[in-house]
Design a protein around this motif. Structure first.
Motif, PDB file in Angstrom:
ATOM      1  N   ILE A 255       8.465 -13.878   0.572  1.00 36.03           N
ATOM      2  CA  ILE A 255       7.732 -13.007  -0.355  1.00 36.03           C
ATOM      3  C   ILE A 255       6.298 -12.813   0.126  1.00 36.03           C
ATOM      4  CG2 ILE A 255       6.739 -12.888  -2.695  1.00 36.03           C
ATOM      5  CD1 ILE A 255       9.339 -14.212  -3.685  1.00 36.03           C
ATOM      6  N   THR A 256       5.642 -13.854   0.543  1.00 37.52           N
ATOM      7  CA  THR A 256       4.255 -13.722   0.992  1.00 37.52           C
ATOM      8  C   THR A 256       4.165 -13.014   2.341  1.00 37.52           C
ATOM      9  OG1 THR A 256       4.309 -15.934   1.956  1.00 37.52           O
ATOM     10  CG2 THR A 256       3.431 -15.724  -0.272  1.00 37.52           C
ATOM     11  N   TYR A 257       5.237 -13.051   3.130  1.00 39.38           N
ATOM     12  CA  TYR A 257       5.248 -12.342   4.420  1.00 39.38           C
ATOM     13  C   TYR A 257       5.416 -10.846   4.188  1.00 39.38           C
ATOM     14  CZ  TYR A 257       6.439 -11.145   9.208  1.00 39.38           C
ATOM     15  OH  TYR A 257       6.453 -10.594  10.456  1.00 39.38           O
ATOM     16  N   ILE A 258       6.298 -10.480   3.258  1.00 37.34           N
ATOM     17  CA  ILE A 258       6.561  -9.070   2.967  1.00 37.34           C
ATOM     18  C   ILE A 258       5.382  -8.456   2.232  1.00 37.34           C
ATOM     19  CG2 ILE A 258       8.038  -7.505   1.632  1.00 37.34           C
ATOM     20  CD1 ILE A 258      10.343  -9.506   2.185  1.00 37.34           C
ATOM     21  N   VAL A 259       4.897  -9.161   1.211  1.00 37.59           N
ATOM     22  CA  VAL A 259       3.765  -8.675   0.424  1.00 37.59           C
ATOM     23  C   VAL A 259       2.563  -9.518   0.817  1.00 37.59           C
ATOM     24  CG1 VAL A 259       2.870  -8.325  -1.900  1.00 37.59           C
ATOM     25  CG2 VAL A 259       5.324  -8.131  -1.478  1.00 37.59           C
ATOM     26  N   PRO A 260       1.612  -8.933   1.553  1.00 38.01           N
ATOM     27  CA  PRO A 260       0.465  -9.731   1.979  1.00 38.01           C
ATOM     28  C   PRO A 260      -0.329 -10.251   0.772  1.00 38.01           C
ATOM     29  CG  PRO A 260       0.323  -7.487   2.841  1.00 38.01           C
ATOM     30  CD  PRO A 260       1.533  -7.565   1.983  1.00 38.01           C
ATOM     31  N   VAL A 261      -0.320 -11.585   0.641  1.00 39.45           N
ATOM     32  CA  VAL A 261      -1.055 -12.232  -0.445  1.00 39.45           C
ATOM     33  C   VAL A 261      -1.819 -13.418   0.122  1.00 39.45           C
ATOM     34  CG1 VAL A 261       0.493 -11.527  -2.308  1.00 39.45           C
ATOM     35  CG2 VAL A 261       0.961 -13.617  -1.043  1.00 39.45           C
TER      36      VAL A 261
END
Length: 160
Positions: free
Chosen positions: A22-28
């Motif tokens: 999730i953090t790789y797909i959506v930069p957070v």
């Protein structure tokens, strides 16, 4: 502290991988990633317990789950002062399923007092008593019997 089952570890790793994806797909931020992993650490045991066929509330590491009703306590007296919990657990494990071992120590000195308590499965209790009472363990003759209930310390013993 209980060690996690392999199923709990697998579920935790899957949660961590999902959080990473999730953090790789959506930069957070790294803080959000750490928060997701932190939440996953709490959810993993719950998910593993619901999908597991074994009881999650027991402290047993064996395949046979031991409930609180199936556990009884043995008094073990005349223990060698050098004996530790591991040695006593190994001794009693040869005669049944051991739930816990507590060796008593002096409050002030911290030295062992020569007795302790072993919690075992009820089915194994009589066999362990028969096998280990009046036997030698580290050059001492053990006294093994079922433990008596401890009287309540709050009761007033000065009744007339």
């Amino acid at each position: 502290m209980k060690s996690p089952t392999s199923q709990t570890v697998i579920v935790a790793v899957v949660f961590a991988l999902i959080a990473y994806a999730i953090t790789y797909i959506v930069p957070v931020s790294a803080v959000l990633f750490a928060g997701l992993v932190f939440i996953a650490a709490f959810l993993a045991p719950l998910v593993a317990c619901k999908t597991s066929t074994n009881s999650c509330s027991s402290g047993s590491s064996t395949n046979e789950a031991i409930s609180d009703e199936d556990v009884r306590t043995l008094y073990v007296g005349n223990l060698p002062y050098r004996a530790n919990e591991t040695a006593v657990r190994e001794l009693f494990s040869t005669h049944g399923s051991v739930h816990s071992v507590r060796l008593m120590k002096d409050k002030h000195t911290g030295k062992r007092r020569g007795f302790g308590f072993v919690e075992m499965a009820s089915d194994d209790l009589d066999g362990a008593i028969a096998a280990l009472n009046d036997t030698e363990f580290q050059q001492r003759t053990l006294k093994v019997r079922e433990a008596k209930e401890r009287p309540d310390r709050n009761e007033d013993h000065n009744e007339d």
